[in-house]
Design a protein around this motif. Structure first.
Motif, PDB file in Angstrom:
ATOM      1  N   GLY A  67      13.494  -1.673   7.017  1.00  0.00           N
ATOM      2  CA  GLY A  67      12.563  -1.290   8.064  1.00  0.00           C
ATOM      3  C   GLY A  67      12.789  -2.095   9.332  1.00  0.00           C
ATOM      4  N   ASP A  68      11.981  -1.824  10.335  1.00  0.00           N
ATOM      5  CA  ASP A  68      12.095  -2.527  11.608  1.00  0.00           C
ATOM      6  C   ASP A  68      11.947  -4.037  11.439  1.00  0.00           C
ATOM      7  OD1 ASP A  68      12.306   0.011  12.616  1.00  0.00           O
ATOM      8  OD2 ASP A  68      10.687  -0.188  14.066  1.00  0.00           O
ATOM      9  N   SER A  69      11.213  -4.461  10.397  1.00  0.00           N
ATOM     10  CA  SER A  69      11.026  -5.889  10.141  1.00  0.00           C
ATOM     11  C   SER A  69      12.239  -6.508   9.440  1.00  0.00           C
ATOM     12  CB  SER A  69       9.804  -6.103   9.251  1.00  0.00           C
ATOM     13  OG  SER A  69      10.071  -5.600   7.945  1.00  0.00           O
ATOM     14  N   GLY A  70      13.122  -5.662   8.925  1.00  0.00           N
ATOM     15  CA  GLY A  70      14.250  -6.133   8.128  1.00  0.00           C
ATOM     16  C   GLY A  70      13.979  -6.055   6.633  1.00  0.00           C
ATOM     17  N   ALA A  71      12.721  -5.882   6.237  1.00  0.00           N
ATOM     18  CA  ALA A  71      12.364  -5.774   4.827  1.00  0.00           C
ATOM     19  C   ALA A  71      12.677  -4.365   4.313  1.00  0.00           C
ATOM     20  CB  ALA A  71      10.881  -6.084   4.633  1.00  0.00           C
ATOM     21  N   GLU A  72      13.047  -4.288   3.049  1.00  0.00           N
ATOM     22  CA  GLU A  72      13.404  -3.006   2.453  1.00  0.00           C
ATOM     23  C   GLU A  72      12.170  -2.180   2.102  1.00  0.00           C
ATOM     24  OE1 GLU A  72      16.710  -1.638  -0.672  1.00  0.00           O
ATOM     25  OE2 GLU A  72      15.154  -2.920  -1.533  1.00  0.00           O
ATOM     26  N   LYS A  73      12.195  -0.915   2.520  1.00  0.00           N
ATOM     27  CA  LYS A  73      11.156   0.056   2.180  1.00  0.00           C
ATOM     28  C   LYS A  73      11.765   1.071   1.225  1.00  0.00           C
ATOM     29  CE  LYS A  73      10.440   1.517   6.407  1.00  0.00           C
ATOM     30  NZ  LYS A  73       9.874   2.206   7.559  1.00  0.00           N
TER      31      LYS A  73
END
Length: 139
Positions: A67-73
């Motif tokens: 995601g935009d945060s870098g965390a995986e969705k």
């Protein structure tokens, strides 16, 4: 929203879910992937916390993206009709966000928040009374 169960699912009925308890958030996400996935300016979600807060029947297909945060969705959708139903987060396995449009009673959705507001499209009008986070919610 009350502290009752909400139900929903895909357009063809192959996937169904029950979300127990009150959601921890009701929001419009304006990140790039949510805009692309919805085909419009945002996606709308009810977010539930806790293992088992959202119970699913049927077997969804999934795809993963940073995601935009870098965390995986982990996005889930019906393999038959393609309806997106929910999203999980690899870093927060107890959180499930269900698509507000997949609720059996979508009129129960009452958004209070916009996330990734800095990525909002000018043409995607949002209620100015909603709280707006420039990026995503804190981890």
């Amino acid at each position: 929203m009350s502290d009752t169960s909400l139900t929903g699912g895909c357009a063809c009925g192959a996937l169904r879910y029950t979300a127990a308890g009150a959601p921890v958030a009701a929001l419009h996400c304006q990140c790039r992937h949510c805009r692309m996935r919805s085909g419009t300016g945002h996606s709308s979600y009810l977010v539930f916390a806790g293992e088992g807060a959202v119970r699913l029947t049927g077997t969804p297909r999934t795809w993963r993206v940073a995601g935009d945060s870098g965390a995986e969705k982990i996005h889930a959708f019906c393999p038959t009709c393609g309806t997106p139903t929910h999203v999980h987060f690899a870093a927060q396995p107890g959180i499930t966000a269900v698509h507000a449009g997949s609720l059996d009673a979508p009129e129960a959705f009452r958004p209070t928040l916009r996330t990734y507001a800095v990525r909002a499209m000018e043409w995607d009008w949002q209620d100015p009374a909603l709280s707006a986070l420039p990026e995503g919610p804190p981890g």
